[in-house]
Design an enzyme around this catalytic site. Structure first.
Site, PDB file in Angstrom:
ATOM      1  N   ASP A 289       3.870 -23.856 103.373  1.00 22.63           N
ATOM      2  CA  ASP A 289       3.628 -25.462 102.465  1.00 22.63           C
ATOM      3  C   ASP A 289       3.996 -26.181 103.593  1.00 22.63           C
ATOM      4  O   ASP A 289       5.322 -26.351 104.361  1.00 22.63           O
ATOM      5  CB  ASP A 289       3.996 -25.389 101.367  1.00 22.63           C
ATOM      6  CG  ASP A 289       3.906 -26.512 100.797  1.00 22.63           C
ATOM      7  OD1 ASP A 289       2.567 -26.936 100.699  1.00 22.63           O
ATOM      8  OD2 ASP A 289       4.481 -26.832  99.412  1.00 22.63           O
TER       9      ASP A 289
ATOM     10  N   ASP B 115       2.424 -19.356  94.089  1.00 21.31           N
ATOM     11  CA  ASP B 115       3.967 -19.396  94.997  1.00 21.31           C
ATOM     12  C   ASP B 115       4.686 -20.065  93.938  1.00 21.31           C
ATOM     13  O   ASP B 115       4.534 -21.534  93.013  1.00 21.31           O
ATOM     14  CB  ASP B 115       4.027 -20.324  95.974  1.00 21.31           C
ATOM     15  CG  ASP B 115       3.429 -21.842  96.099  1.00 21.31           C
ATOM     16  OD1 ASP B 115       3.007 -22.260  95.448  1.00 21.31           O
ATOM     17  OD2 ASP B 115       4.860 -22.525  95.882  1.00 21.31           O
TER      18      ASP B 115
ATOM     19  N   CYS C 267      10.425  -0.217  82.005  1.00 24.08           N
ATOM     20  CA  CYS C 267      10.164  -1.080  84.212  1.00 24.08           C
ATOM     21  C   CYS C 267      11.076  -0.924  84.807  1.00 24.08           C
ATOM     22  O   CYS C 267      11.933   0.302  84.889  1.00 24.08           O
ATOM     23  CB  CYS C 267      11.114  -2.860  83.470  1.00 24.08           C
ATOM     24  SG  CYS C 267      11.148  -3.715  85.341  1.00 24.08           S
TER      25      CYS C 267
ATOM     26  N   CYS D  40      12.491  -1.278  87.667  1.00 22.44           N
ATOM     27  CA  CYS D  40      12.508  -2.250  88.632  1.00 22.44           C
ATOM     28  C   CYS D  40      14.482  -0.868  88.974  1.00 22.44           C
ATOM     29  O   CYS D  40      14.544  -0.313  88.264  1.00 22.44           O
ATOM     30  CB  CYS D  40      12.294  -3.353  88.801  1.00 22.44           C
ATOM     31  SG  CYS D  40      14.501  -3.880  87.729  1.00 22.44           S
TER      32      CYS D  40
ATOM     33  N   CYS E 274      16.364  -1.548  85.994  1.00 22.80           N
ATOM     34  CA  CYS E 274      15.841  -1.221  84.564  1.00 22.80           C
ATOM     35  C   CYS E 274      15.727   0.092  84.726  1.00 22.80           C
ATOM     36  O   CYS E 274      16.265   1.150  83.659  1.00 22.80           O
ATOM     37  CB  CYS E 274      14.364  -1.903  84.258  1.00 22.80           C
ATOM     38  SG  CYS E 274      14.425  -3.522  83.642  1.00 22.80           S
TER      39      CYS E 274
ATOM     40  N   HIS F 215      14.569  -7.371  89.372  1.00 20.74           N
ATOM     41  CA  HIS F 215      14.223  -7.251  88.365  1.00 20.74           C
ATOM     42  C   HIS F 215      12.220  -8.943  88.258  1.00 20.74           C
ATOM     43  O   HIS F 215      11.384  -8.590  87.718  1.00 20.74           O
ATOM     44  CB  HIS F 215      14.795  -7.695  86.692  1.00 20.74           C
ATOM     45  CG  HIS F 215      13.751  -7.107  85.938  1.00 20.74           C
ATOM     46  ND1 HIS F 215      13.507  -6.024  84.733  1.00 20.74           N
ATOM     47  CD2 HIS F 215      13.328  -9.165  85.519  1.00 20.74           C
ATOM     48  CE1 HIS F 215      12.597  -6.392  84.215  1.00 20.74           C
ATOM     49  NE2 HIS F 215      13.229  -7.904  84.503  1.00 20.74           N
TER      50      HIS F 215
HETATM   51 ZN   LIG Z   1      13.249  -4.074  85.136  1.00 16.46          ZN
END
Ligand SMILES: [Zn+2]
Length: 364
Positions: free
Chosen positions: A77, A261, A314, A316, A319, A345
Site C-alpha cells: 500500500d 486486506d 475448525c 486451526c 480448535c 484461528h
Molecule cells: Zn479454529
C-alpha cells in the site's frame, strides 16, 4: 467476476484475503504460521516501512520477501491513507499539497517528503509485486469541493505514478510488478464515477476503492462501492482496501470486489474477539444479508468452563487441540500464546470464508 490475479510471484485465486503485515510482519505469527493457515499473499505499507526500518534496510536485506521470509505475492500500500489519517488527527504532523505530502515524525522531527514518483520508487526498492499509486484521501462526508480537489489530485498523481512505474520497470530486468490505482470521490456519485473512468483511461492492472469505506454508523458504503465497480472495466481486479468485517466482505464481493486486506481479524484476535461460523454455515457460500457467523468474546466469563472448541470442526491449531476454556485462561494469565492462537484461528476463519466465496459457480 475477475480472473485470478497473476503476479510475478504466483497467481492469487480470487476473491483473496491478504492479511496486513503493515510493518513487515503479522503480529505474533510467523511466515510458516501464515502458510499453514492457507494465506497466499500479504499487504505491507510502504509509508510505514519508509519510516521504520527504512527502504535501504529492506533493500540491503535483499528485498521485502527475503527480509520477512515470504515467497508469495506482496502488495504494498502506498501509505496515502495512513499519512492522511495521521495528519488529520494532528495537523501539526504535516501537510498535503498539490505536488507532495510532507510528514514530520512527532518524536524525532524527521521529515518525510512523499511525491507520486518517490512512492513508486520506494515500492520498487522494497521489491513489491503489486505497487499502489499515491492517492489523496478525503472523508466520505467532506464537502463536494474538497472531494473534487481530491479526485483531481488523485488522477494527476496516478498519471505521474504510472509514468514513473513504466520508467522504473523499463530499467530493470525480469518480470515487472503490477500497478494499482485508487479511486477517490467520497460519497459523490459523479466524482466517484469520474475518478474511476479517468484512472481506467490511464490504464492500470487493478483499482482500489479509496477513502474510509464505512459510514458514520459503521455500515459499508455500498452505493459508492457500486458506482466505482460499475465505472471500472468489468474484468479489472478491484481491491476493497481495508474492508474486512466478514459480512462487509460478502457484500463487497457481491459488488465485484475480489481483493481484500484488513487488520481487523488479527487485531480482533489479539483483543480476544474471534470469529466462528454459525452451525450449518461451515460449508455454505454466504450471500449479502446472511447471518452466517458469530463473534466469540473469549474474555466473557461463560468461556471459563466451556470445554468445547471455539468452533467445532475448525482445523486451526487452537480448535483442533484446545478448548475455549483454555484460551480464556491463557488470556486471563497474559500468556503470549493466547494472542498467537487466537490470531491463527481468525486467519483460518478468513481462509475458510474466502474458499466458500470462491466455491463452485462463484460469481457466475
Ligand atoms: Zn479454529
Amino acid at each position: 467476476m475477475a480472473e485470478p490475479l497473476a503476479t510475478r510471484r504466483g497467481t492469487l485465486p480470487v476473491p483473496t484475503f491478504l492479511p496486513d503485515a503493515t510493518r513487515a510482519g503479522v503480529r505474533g505469527v510467523s511466515s510458516d504460521d501464515l502458510r499453514s493457515a492457507g494465506i497466499e499473499g500479504l499487504v505491507v505499507n510502504a509509508f510505514h516501512l519508509l519510516r521504520r526500518p527504512g527502504a535501504r534496510v529492506v533493500q540491503a536485506a535483499g528485498g521485502i520477501h527475503r527480509f520477512m521470509d515470504w515467497s508469495g505475492p506482496i502488495l504494498s500500500d502506498s501509505g496515502g491513507f495512513q499519512v492522511w489519517s495521521l495528519i488529520r488527527q494532528d495537523p501539526s504532523r504535516g501537510v498535503i499539497r498539490d505536488n507532495e505530502v510532507i510528514f514530520r515524525e512527532p518524536e524525532t522531527g524527521e521529515k518525510w517528503n512523499l511525491t507520486p514518483e518517490r512512492v513508486v520508487n520506494l515500492q520498487f526498492q522494497l521489491g513489491s509485486d503489486i505497487v499502489v499509486c499515491l492517492d489523496d484521501c478525503t472523508d466520505a462526508e467532506a464537502p463536494e469541493a474538497e472531494q473534487e480537489r481530491s479526485v483531481e489530485r488523485t488522477v494527476r498523481w496516478a498519471r505521474r505514478c504510472r509514468e514513473e512505474f513504466d520508467r522504473q520497470a523499463g530499467q530493470r530486468e525480469g518480470h515487472a510488478p503490477r500497478i494499482f490505482a485508487v479511486v477517490q470521490g467520497g460519497g459523490v456519485e459523479s466524482l466517484r464515477r469520474r475518478c474511476a473512468a479517468e484512472l481506467a483511461a490511464i490504464g492500470f492492472d487493478g483499482f482500489g476503492f479509496g477513502g474510509w469505506p464505512l459510514a458514520s454508523d459503521g455500515s459499508l458504503l455500498v452505493e459508492p462501492m457500486r458506482w466505482v465497480a460499475e465505472s471500472l472495466p468489468a474484468e479489472a481486479p478491484k481491491h476493497a482496501l481495508g474492508i474486512g468485517r466478514p459480512d462487509h466482505v460478502v457484500n463487497a464481493f457481491s459488488l465485484g470486489y475480489s481483493i481484500f486486506d484488513c487488520a481487523l481479524p488479527t487485531r480482533d484476535a489479539r483483543h480476544g474477539r474471534l470469529y466462528a461460523f454459525k452451525p450449518g454455515w461451515e460449508t455454505r457460500r454466504p450471500s449479502p444479508g446472511d447471518d452466517f457467523y458469530r463473534a466469540v468474546r473469549i474474555h466473557d466469563q461463560r468461556y471459563r468452563v466451556d470445554h468445547s472448541p471455539v468452533e467445532d470442526g475448525c482445523d486451526c491449531p487452537l480448535c483442533s487441540r484446545h478448548s475455549a476454556a483454555y484460551l480464556h485462561h491463557l488470556f486471563k494469565v497474559g500468556d503470549l500464546s493466547a494472542e498467537r492462537l487466537a490470531t491463527l484461528h481468525n486467519l483460518r476463519f478468513y481462509v475458510r470464508l474466502f474458499a466458500l466465496l470462491r466455491g463452485p459457480g462463484a460469481g457466475s
